[in-house]
Design a protein around this motif. Structure first.
Motif, PDB file in Angstrom:
ATOM      1  N   THR A  29       0.808  -1.397  -0.004  1.00  0.00           N
ATOM      2  CA  THR A  29      -0.002  -0.097   0.092  1.00  0.00           C
ATOM      3  C   THR A  29       1.097   1.358   0.011  1.00  0.00           C
ATOM      4  O   THR A  29       0.635   2.197  -0.722  1.00  0.00           O
ATOM      5  CB  THR A  29      -0.972   0.122   1.209  1.00  0.00           C
TER       6      THR A  29
ATOM      7  N   TRP B 193       0.892   3.998  -2.886  1.00  0.00           N
ATOM      8  CA  TRP B 193       0.925   5.470  -2.660  1.00  0.00           C
ATOM      9  C   TRP B 193       2.086   6.528  -3.043  1.00  0.00           C
ATOM     10  O   TRP B 193       1.828   7.575  -3.651  1.00  0.00           O
ATOM     11  CB  TRP B 193       0.606   5.955  -1.081  1.00  0.00           C
TER      12      TRP B 193
ATOM     13  N   GLU C   2       1.243   6.943  -6.591  1.00  0.00           N
ATOM     14  CA  GLU C   2       0.040   7.750  -6.687  1.00  0.00           C
ATOM     15  C   GLU C   2       0.079   9.324  -6.200  1.00  0.00           C
ATOM     16  O   GLU C   2      -0.604  10.065  -6.749  1.00  0.00           O
ATOM     17  CB  GLU C   2      -1.193   7.192  -6.140  1.00  0.00           C
TER      18      GLU C   2
ATOM     19  N   ILE D   5      -7.647   8.872   2.976  1.00  0.00           N
ATOM     20  CA  ILE D   5      -8.095   7.629   2.311  1.00  0.00           C
ATOM     21  C   ILE D   5      -8.812   6.730   3.468  1.00  0.00           C
ATOM     22  O   ILE D   5     -10.094   6.362   3.501  1.00  0.00           O
ATOM     23  CB  ILE D   5      -6.963   7.286   1.607  1.00  0.00           C
ATOM     24  N   LYS D   6      -8.314   6.508   4.464  1.00  0.00           N
ATOM     25  CA  LYS D   6      -8.517   5.651   5.100  1.00  0.00           C
ATOM     26  C   LYS D   6      -9.533   6.133   6.360  1.00  0.00           C
ATOM     27  O   LYS D   6     -10.581   5.244   6.768  1.00  0.00           O
ATOM     28  CB  LYS D   6      -7.351   5.120   6.070  1.00  0.00           C
TER      29      LYS D   6
ATOM     30  N   GLY E 199     -12.330   8.292   4.014  1.00  0.00           N
ATOM     31  CA  GLY E 199     -12.942   7.341   2.860  1.00  0.00           C
ATOM     32  C   GLY E 199     -12.812   7.861   1.447  1.00  0.00           C
ATOM     33  O   GLY E 199     -13.676   7.363   0.816  1.00  0.00           O
ATOM     34  N   LEU E 200     -12.018   8.940   1.434  1.00  0.00           N
ATOM     35  CA  LEU E 200     -11.936   9.344  -0.126  1.00  0.00           C
ATOM     36  C   LEU E 200     -11.040   8.293  -1.077  1.00  0.00           C
ATOM     37  O   LEU E 200     -10.326   7.530  -0.573  1.00  0.00           O
ATOM     38  CB  LEU E 200     -11.078  10.749  -0.182  1.00  0.00           C
ATOM     39  N   LYS E 201     -11.477   8.467  -2.339  1.00  0.00           N
ATOM     40  CA  LYS E 201     -10.639   7.650  -3.284  1.00  0.00           C
ATOM     41  C   LYS E 201      -9.358   8.105  -3.664  1.00  0.00           C
ATOM     42  O   LYS E 201      -9.323   9.388  -2.997  1.00  0.00           O
ATOM     43  CB  LYS E 201     -11.760   7.447  -4.420  1.00  0.00           C
ATOM     44  N   ILE E 202      -8.290   7.457  -3.966  1.00  0.00           N
ATOM     45  CA  ILE E 202      -7.103   7.910  -4.343  1.00  0.00           C
ATOM     46  C   ILE E 202      -7.201   9.180  -5.309  1.00  0.00           C
ATOM     47  O   ILE E 202      -6.588  10.094  -4.840  1.00  0.00           O
ATOM     48  CB  ILE E 202      -6.338   6.951  -5.225  1.00  0.00           C
TER      49      ILE E 202
END
Length: 115
Positions: A28, A32, A35, A66-67, A70-73
């Protein structure tokens, strides 16, 4: 939530150590890095990643978006590009709130033991 390392003890942290701080897999963190261009830990011999305190703060920022939120990448990347300062302040507030929550839970546990 993330464990904040003692800044006086180490200059660099391995990918495994950083992953443990945030309960994330090594893969992960590597993803990241691809990204989020600003997340660039030093790569030493044998392709060993060395994360500084600044890198860990960057991971914390991404983690919270993100965690926790709760946003997407793609949404997290866009949010950081548009409002990095706001994201950093939001992350600091979130860390403070989590710390207060944990302290309150511990206090409740101690009070329950008195009853």
């Amino acid at each position: 939530m993330a464990i904040i390392p003692d800044k006086t003890t180490k200059l660099y942290y391995s990918i495994k150590e950083v992953g443990e701080m945030f309960s994330l897999n090594d893969s992960t963190l590597r993803y990241w890095e691809k990204e989020f261009p600003f997340l660039k830990p030093k790569v030493a011999g044998n392709k060993v990643r060395q994360y500084t305190d600044k890198d860990i703060e960057q991971v914390r920022l991404i983690y919270n978006l993100i965690k926790v939120k709760g946003l997407k990448i793609a949404a997290a990347r866009k949010y950081l590009n548009q409002n990095r300062t706001g994201a950093e302040k939001s992350s600091e507030v979130l860390d403070t709130l989590i710390s207060v929550r944990d302290q309150l839970k511990e206090l409740k546990k101690q009070l329950d033991g008195l009853v």
